[in-house]
Design an enzyme around this catalytic site. Structure first.
Site, short mmCIF file in Angstrom:
data_model
loop_
_atom_site.label_atom_id
_atom_site.label_comp_id
_atom_site.label_asym_id
_atom_site.label_seq_id
_atom_site.Cartn_x
_atom_site.Cartn_y
_atom_site.Cartn_z
N GLU A 78 26.86 47.10 -24.49
CA GLU A 78 27.13 45.79 -23.87
C GLU A 78 26.54 45.72 -22.45
O GLU A 78 27.14 45.16 -21.54
CB GLU A 78 28.62 45.46 -23.92
CG GLU A 78 29.08 45.43 -25.37
CD GLU A 78 30.40 44.76 -25.63
OE1 GLU A 78 30.76 43.85 -24.87
OE2 GLU A 78 31.04 45.14 -26.61
N GLY A 86 38.63 74.55 -18.67
CA GLY A 86 37.82 75.76 -18.76
C GLY A 86 37.14 75.87 -20.13
O GLY A 86 36.74 74.85 -20.70
C1 LIG Z 1 27.43 53.11 -30.55
C2 LIG Z 1 26.74 51.81 -30.21
C3 LIG Z 1 27.31 50.60 -30.60
C4 LIG Z 1 26.65 49.40 -30.34
N1 LIG Z 1 27.17 48.22 -30.81
C5 LIG Z 1 26.41 47.09 -30.76
C6 LIG Z 1 26.83 45.89 -31.45
O1 LIG Z 1 27.90 45.86 -32.08
N2 LIG Z 1 25.99 44.82 -31.43
C7 LIG Z 1 24.81 44.81 -30.74
O2 LIG Z 1 24.12 43.81 -30.76
N3 LIG Z 1 24.40 45.92 -30.05
C8 LIG Z 1 25.17 47.06 -30.05
N4 LIG Z 1 24.74 48.20 -29.40
C9 LIG Z 1 23.48 48.17 -28.69
C10 LIG Z 1 23.62 48.35 -27.16
O3 LIG Z 1 24.16 47.18 -26.60
C11 LIG Z 1 22.24 48.72 -26.61
O4 LIG Z 1 21.98 50.06 -27.04
C12 LIG Z 1 22.15 48.62 -25.11
O5 LIG Z 1 22.21 47.29 -24.69
C13 LIG Z 1 20.87 49.26 -24.55
O6 LIG Z 1 19.74 48.83 -25.24
P1 LIG Z 1 18.69 49.92 -25.77
O7 LIG Z 1 19.45 50.95 -26.49
O8 LIG Z 1 17.60 49.23 -26.47
O9 LIG Z 1 18.11 50.61 -24.44
P2 LIG Z 1 16.85 50.08 -23.58
O10 LIG Z 1 17.01 48.64 -23.27
O11 LIG Z 1 15.60 50.52 -24.23
O12 LIG Z 1 17.06 50.91 -22.23
C14 LIG Z 1 16.57 52.25 -22.05
C15 LIG Z 1 16.82 52.61 -20.57
O13 LIG Z 1 16.03 51.76 -19.73
C16 LIG Z 1 16.88 51.13 -18.77
N5 LIG Z 1 16.36 49.79 -18.47
C17 LIG Z 1 15.98 48.82 -19.34
N6 LIG Z 1 15.58 47.72 -18.67
C18 LIG Z 1 15.71 48.01 -17.34
C19 LIG Z 1 15.45 47.29 -16.14
N7 LIG Z 1 15.00 46.03 -16.15
N8 LIG Z 1 15.72 47.90 -14.97
C20 LIG Z 1 16.19 49.17 -14.93
N9 LIG Z 1 16.45 49.91 -16.03
C21 LIG Z 1 16.21 49.33 -17.22
C22 LIG Z 1 18.25 51.08 -19.45
O14 LIG Z 1 19.27 50.91 -18.50
C23 LIG Z 1 18.28 52.42 -20.15
O15 LIG Z 1 18.63 53.43 -19.22
C24 LIG Z 1 25.42 49.41 -29.62
C25 LIG Z 1 24.87 50.63 -29.19
C26 LIG Z 1 25.49 51.81 -29.51
C27 LIG Z 1 24.85 53.11 -29.09
#
Ligand SMILES: Cc1cc2nc3c(=O)[nH]c(=O)nc-3n(C[C@H](O)[C@H](O)[C@H](O)COP(=O)(O)OP(=O)(O)OC[C@H]3O[C@@H](n4cnc5c(N)ncnc54)[C@H](O)[C@@H]3O)c2cc1C
Length: 353
Positions: free
Chosen positions: A335, A311
């Site tokens: 990931e 709640g």
């Molecule tokens: C707290 C945190 C820790 C992290 N740690 C690491 C790390 O240690 N090392 C590292 O390398 N990275 C790390 N990351 C990065 C993380 O892996 C990425 O944020 C993630 O893979 C998504 O990439 P983006 O943020 O660029 O989103 P985008 O790729 O821009 O995606 C935006 C949206 O579009 C959607 N989308 C994109 N392409 C498609 C498609 N073809 N079809 C349908 N939907 C799609 C996605 O699902 C999402 O909803 C971390 C992120 C955070 C927030």
């Protein structure tokens, strides 16, 4: 909660984690590891996440991503020099794949590495790097061949203090605030030739293998977080009285708890299945993605219901479910987002159409 509030990275507990073998769970004793399997590794992450998902994330980025990449692709010399102190917890690792302009499409990386005499010169900016400000060793992906059809990405080991390499902005996050998330900047950063990790040009393929294991880790963290939120909720449901009864006596609350417990078990079993395949050395891309997709989305549902069961008290910081609710969202994103997991699973089910 104090670490979370202050965004305090708990460096002081790393030696304790190391003494328990948790900084090198799956690596052979010859490299300073605890020589356990992936099921045990999953249990480690689950138990840490049950209490503090930030600590689980620190441990998983260090173990699976940084150390795991060196174990997978490193030469004997690289393993002795870099993996051993990482696995012993004497050094902390991070792994840099994501860039400001390339996340889900990691093959679109723009950071570059160019061979120059007896060394590589790295340039570019990486984003969202877990452990970035505190890591002694960074595994970073950079384009070595722009003309290659197979992405032309290679992996490099870069040590803290290397000129031209620094951590930039510290991200101010919704959740997991005791874990560190950094921008990593490479400006004419020169590393020795022998710091190229694995075969030149195979960096992207190796990343996909690392991410299979990484997804089992994220699934395990999600299961642990959900378990912690469930335990907090079932105990609250026994104590909190309304209408003269414990709220746990109401069927509406019981069914929430029943659905939470049932789905947590399902997520745990999916995670163990993927981990068991990894232990047998079997390819488990589909199973790891299914476990990550199901467990992370289930954990979001569980954390949401946990707040509901509490709640108004669920909305304030005196109870742990408020933090689980904020922490959990990363796991449907990091990931590989849920959308990307569905793409991976679809490809595994249907093949490339
Ligand atoms: C707290 C945190 C820790 C992290 N740690 C690491 C790390 O240690 N090392 C590292 O390398 N990275 C790390 N990351 C990065 C993380 O892996 C990425 O944020 C993630 O893979 C998504 O990439 P983006 O943020 O660029 O989103 P985008 O790729 O821009 O995606 C935006 C949206 O579009 C959607 N989308 C994109 N392409 C498609 C498609 N073809 N079809 C349908 N939907 C799609 C996605 O699902 C999402 O909803 C971390 C992120 C955070 C927030």
């Amino acid at each position: 909660m104090e670490w979370d509030e202050e965004q305090h990275f708990p460096a002081e507990i790393i030696p304790q984690l190391a003494r328990l073998g948790l900084m090198g769970v799956t690596f052979p004793a010859a490299y300073g590891g605890a020589a356990l399997g992936y099921i045990e590794y999953g249990i480690v992450l689950e138990e840490l996440a049950r209490i503090d998902p930030s600590v689980a994330l620190i441990v998983s980025a260090h173990n699976t991503l940084c150390s795991g990449h060196i174990f997978l692709a490193g030469s004997e010399e690289q393993k002795r020099k870099h993996l051993t102190p990482l696995a012993r917890g004497e050094k902390l690792g991070c792994w840099s794949l994501t860039e400001p302009g390339s996340g889900s499409d990691a093959s679109g990386a723009r950071a570059t590495a160019r061979l120059d005499g007896d060394g590589w010169i790295l340039n570019g900016v990486k984003s969202f790097v877990t452990n970035g400000h505190y890591a002694d060793v960074c595994v970073v992906m950079a384009v070595t061949d722009k003309t290659s059809e197979k992405h032309g990405i290679s992996a490099f080991i870069v040590e803290k203090g290397t000129p031209g390499f620094r951590a930039g902005k510290k991200e101010n996050k919704l959740g997991l605030r005791a874990s560190d998330t950094a921008e990593m900047i490479f400006e004419d950063c020169r590393v020795p030739k022998e710091n190229c990790l694995g075969k030149q040009g195979d960096g992207f393929i190796d990343c996909l293998k690392i991410l299979d294991i990484g997804r089992i880790g994220i699934a395990a963290i999600s299961v642990g977080l959900a378990q912690g939120a469930f335990e907090a909720s079932s105990s609250y449901a026994r104590q909190r009285k309304q209408f003269g009864k414990a709220i746990g006596a109401f069927q509406a609350i019981q069914w929430k708890l029943v659905d939470m417990a049932t789905e947590i078990d399902a997520a745990r079993l999916l995670t163990y299945r993927a981990a068991a395949l990894a232990d047998r050395g079997v390819r488990m891309t589909r199973e790891a993605s299914m476990a990550k997709l199901f467990a992370s989305e289930l954990a979001v549902r569980v954390a949401n219901e946990a707040v509901q069961i509490h709640g108004g008290y669920g909305f304030i910081k005196d109870y742990p479910v408020e933090k689980y609710y904020r922490d959990v969202k990363l796991f449907t994103i990091g990931e590989g987002t849920s959308e990307i997991q569905r793409m991976v699973i679809a490809r595994e089910l249907l093949g490339r159409l």
